[in-house]
Design an enzyme around this catalytic site. Structure first.
Site, mmCIF file in Angstrom:
data_model
loop_
_atom_site.group_PDB
_atom_site.id
_atom_site.type_symbol
_atom_site.label_atom_id
_atom_site.label_comp_id
_atom_site.label_asym_id
_atom_site.label_seq_id
_atom_site.Cartn_x
_atom_site.Cartn_y
_atom_site.Cartn_z
ATOM 1 N N THR A 159 -75.471 47.740 22.090
ATOM 2 C CA THR A 159 -76.673 47.429 21.335
ATOM 3 C C THR A 159 -76.564 46.041 20.718
ATOM 4 O O THR A 159 -75.472 45.508 20.546
ATOM 5 C CB THR A 159 -76.921 48.485 20.230
ATOM 6 N N CYS A 160 -77.702 45.470 20.436
ATOM 7 C CA CYS A 160 -77.797 44.197 19.729
ATOM 8 C C CYS A 160 -79.217 44.099 19.195
ATOM 9 O O CYS A 160 -80.004 45.039 19.330
ATOM 10 C CB CYS A 160 -77.444 43.021 20.639
ATOM 11 N N GLY A 161 -79.566 42.994 18.627
ATOM 12 C CA GLY A 161 -80.887 42.856 18.033
ATOM 13 C C GLY A 161 -82.033 42.885 19.029
ATOM 14 O O GLY A 161 -83.087 43.450 18.752
#
Length: 69
Positions: free
Chosen positions: A49-51
């Site tokens: 996950t990331c932004g």
């Protein structure tokens, strides 16, 4: 921070000079904490996950190259 998560920065899976994905043996070193926990809980998926989802894709590709995802 996501509880129980490990941080593997996306740029650590790339060669700093060529910006290409590292070889699988070096990728395994970068993911060592994640892989050791995964061995203890094989039914629990690895999630990237990331932004925005863009840099998470680089991590997903690295896992795929190691035969994990």
């Amino acid at each position: 921070h996501i509880p129980g998560s490990d941080n593997v920065p996306w740029d650590t899976v790339l060669d700093p000079e060529t910006r290409k994905l590292l070889p699988a043996d070096q990728l395994r070193q970068r993911f060592s904490a994640v892989l050791s926990r995964q061995a203890d809980q094989p039914d629990k998926p690895v999630v990237c996950t990331c932004g925005s989802g863009m840099t998470a894709c680089i991590l997903a590709l690295a896992l795929h190259e190691m035969g994990i995802a």
